[in-house]
Motif scaffolding. Structure first.
Motif, PDB file in Angstrom:
ATOM      1  N   ILE A  25       0.861  -1.175   0.000  1.00 39.92           N
ATOM      2  CA  ILE A  25       0.000   0.000   0.000  1.00 39.92           C
ATOM      3  C   ILE A  25       0.900   1.229   0.000  1.00 39.92           C
ATOM      4  O   ILE A  25       1.775   1.369   0.847  1.00 39.92           O
ATOM      5  CB  ILE A  25      -0.915  -0.001   1.241  1.00 39.92           C
ATOM      6  N   ASN A  26       0.699   2.083  -0.970  1.00 37.38           N
ATOM      7  CA  ASN A  26       1.499   3.305  -1.052  1.00 37.38           C
ATOM      8  C   ASN A  26       1.076   4.277   0.037  1.00 37.38           C
ATOM      9  O   ASN A  26      -0.094   4.609   0.156  1.00 37.38           O
ATOM     10  CB  ASN A  26       1.335   3.971  -2.426  1.00 37.38           C
ATOM     11  N   LYS A  27       2.050   4.709   0.822  1.00 42.44           N
ATOM     12  CA  LYS A  27       1.761   5.700   1.860  1.00 42.44           C
ATOM     13  C   LYS A  27       1.702   7.073   1.212  1.00 42.44           C
ATOM     14  O   LYS A  27       2.409   7.363   0.270  1.00 42.44           O
ATOM     15  CB  LYS A  27       2.863   5.712   2.914  1.00 42.44           C
ATOM     16  N   ASP A  31       2.239  11.262   5.231  1.00 39.11           N
ATOM     17  CA  ASP A  31       2.523  10.284   6.271  1.00 39.11           C
ATOM     18  C   ASP A  31       4.019  10.052   6.410  1.00 39.11           C
ATOM     19  O   ASP A  31       4.542   9.926   7.514  1.00 39.11           O
ATOM     20  CB  ASP A  31       1.824   8.957   5.966  1.00 39.11           C
ATOM     21  N   VAL A  32       4.713   9.990   5.285  1.00 38.53           N
ATOM     22  CA  VAL A  32       6.159   9.811   5.313  1.00 38.53           C
ATOM     23  C   VAL A  32       6.813  11.039   5.950  1.00 38.53           C
ATOM     24  O   VAL A  32       7.726  10.919   6.758  1.00 38.53           O
ATOM     25  CB  VAL A  32       6.708   9.568   3.888  1.00 38.53           C
ATOM     26  N   GLY A  33       6.315  12.224   5.595  1.00 35.90           N
ATOM     27  CA  GLY A  33       6.844  13.450   6.185  1.00 35.90           C
ATOM     28  C   GLY A  33       6.639  13.501   7.687  1.00 35.90           C
ATOM     29  O   GLY A  33       7.525  13.906   8.435  1.00 35.90           O
ATOM     30  N   LYS A  34       5.461  13.078   8.150  1.00 40.14           N
ATOM     31  CA  LYS A  34       5.194  13.042   9.581  1.00 40.14           C
ATOM     32  C   LYS A  34       6.118  12.053  10.276  1.00 40.14           C
ATOM     33  O   LYS A  34       6.629  12.319  11.364  1.00 40.14           O
ATOM     34  CB  LYS A  34       3.737  12.668   9.844  1.00 40.14           C
ATOM     35  N   SER A  35       6.339  10.917   9.646  1.00 33.40           N
ATOM     36  CA  SER A  35       7.224   9.911  10.225  1.00 33.40           C
ATOM     37  C   SER A  35       8.643  10.447  10.356  1.00 33.40           C
ATOM     38  O   SER A  35       9.295  10.275  11.384  1.00 33.40           O
ATOM     39  CB  SER A  35       7.220   8.665   9.339  1.00 33.40           C
ATOM     40  N   LEU A  36       9.113  11.112   9.312  1.00 31.84           N
ATOM     41  CA  LEU A  36      10.461  11.672   9.368  1.00 31.84           C
ATOM     42  C   LEU A  36      10.567  12.787  10.393  1.00 31.84           C
ATOM     43  O   LEU A  36      11.568  12.905  11.094  1.00 31.84           O
ATOM     44  CB  LEU A  36      10.877  12.183   7.985  1.00 31.84           C
ATOM     45  N   SER A  37       9.541  13.609  10.503  1.00 31.72           N
ATOM     46  CA  SER A  37       9.599  14.699  11.475  1.00 31.72           C
ATOM     47  C   SER A  37       9.570  14.161  12.895  1.00 31.72           C
ATOM     48  O   SER A  37      10.192  14.722  13.792  1.00 31.72           O
ATOM     49  CB  SER A  37       8.465  15.687  11.249  1.00 31.72           C
ATOM     50  N   ASN A  38       8.853  13.058  13.130  1.00 32.56           N
ATOM     51  CA  ASN A  38       8.845  12.453  14.458  1.00 32.56           C
ATOM     52  C   ASN A  38      10.197  11.865  14.829  1.00 32.56           C
ATOM     53  O   ASN A  38      10.565  11.832  15.993  1.00 32.56           O
ATOM     54  CB  ASN A  38       7.765  11.365  14.546  1.00 32.56           C
TER      55      ASN A  38
END
Length: 185
Positions: A25-27, A31-38
Motif C-alpha cells: 500500500i502506497n503511503k 505520512d512519510v513526512g510526519k514519520s520523518l519529522s517524528n
C-alpha cells in the motif's frame, strides 16, 4: 505432452507465489513526512518564510505566462509546468524539491506549497530559545574528561583503561583527546 504439463505446472506455482505476496500500500507523502519529522530527521533545506502575498504572486505569474489562475487548473504539459515552476522559483527564491515535483499538479498545489514556511531549526537547538522549567537544565556545551584538565577528581577516571578519543574533524580543535595508559606491555 510432457512439455505442456511442466509449463502449466510452473505457471500455476508462479501465479500462486504472486497471490501469497502481501499487497504493498502506497503511503501518502504526508505520512512519510510526519514519520520523518517524528524521528527528528532534518533534510538540508534552506529556511523559507512564506510571504503574506503568496497567492497574488502566483496568480501574477499565471497571468504573465498566460495560464489560468484557477486553483483547479492542472499543469499537464511538462514544458508549461517547468516554465511556471521556474518563474515561481525566481519570484520566491524558493523552489519545489525534486522529490515533490510530481505532487504539484494544479495551481492550487503550487499556492499551498508557497504558503508553507520551512523551519530548519533542529528541536535540540529550539530549546535554546524556549523558556524551560526551573527543574530542567540543558548543557549545550558538554565537558569531556581529560586527566590534565580535570580538577574535580584530581585527574582520576572512573574508567582508567578507557581512552577518550576525538574523531571528528570539527571537534579536534575544541576538545583534547586522551589515550589511557595500558598496564600490559
Amino acid at each position: 505432452m510432457y512439455k505442456n504439463n511442466v509449463i502449466s505446472l510452473i505457471a500455476r506455482s508462479y501465479s500462486k507465489k504472486h497471490l501469497k505476496r502481501p499487497k504493498i500500500i502506497n503511503k501518502a507523502v504526508e505520512d512519510v513526512g510526519k514519520s520523518l519529522s517524528n524521528k527528528g530527521f532534518l533534510r538540508s533545506h534552506k529556511p523559507y518564510d512564506a510571504p503574506a502575498d503568496a497567492v497574488e504572486k502566483v496568480h501574477s505569474i499565471c497571468s504573465t505566462l498566460q495560464i489560468s489562475n484557477k486553483n483547479e487548473y492542472k499543469l499537464n504539459n511538462l514544458e508549461e509546468k517547468f516554465k511556471f515552476l521556474e518563474a515561481c522559483f525566481a519570484s520566491f527564491n524558493h523552489g519545489v524539491p525534486n522529490s515533490q515535483v510530481h505532487e504539484v499538479q494544479t495551481i492550487g498545489d503550487v499556492v499551498d506549497f508557497y504558503q508553507r514556511s520551512v523551519n530548519t531549526t533542529v528541536p535540540y537547538e529550539a530549546f535554546k530559545n524556549m523558556e524551560l522549567p526551573e527543574n530542567l537544565h540543558i548543557q549545550y556545551e558538554y565537558l569531556r574528561f581529560h586527566p590534565d584538565t580535570d580538577t574535580k577528581f584530581g585527574g582520576k577516571s572512573a574508567f582508567p583503561k578507557s581512552s577518550t578519543l576525538v574523531t571528528g574533524i570539527k571537534y579536534r580543535e575544541k576538545y583534547a583527546g586522551h589515550i589511557a595508559k595500558r598496564s600490559w606491555p
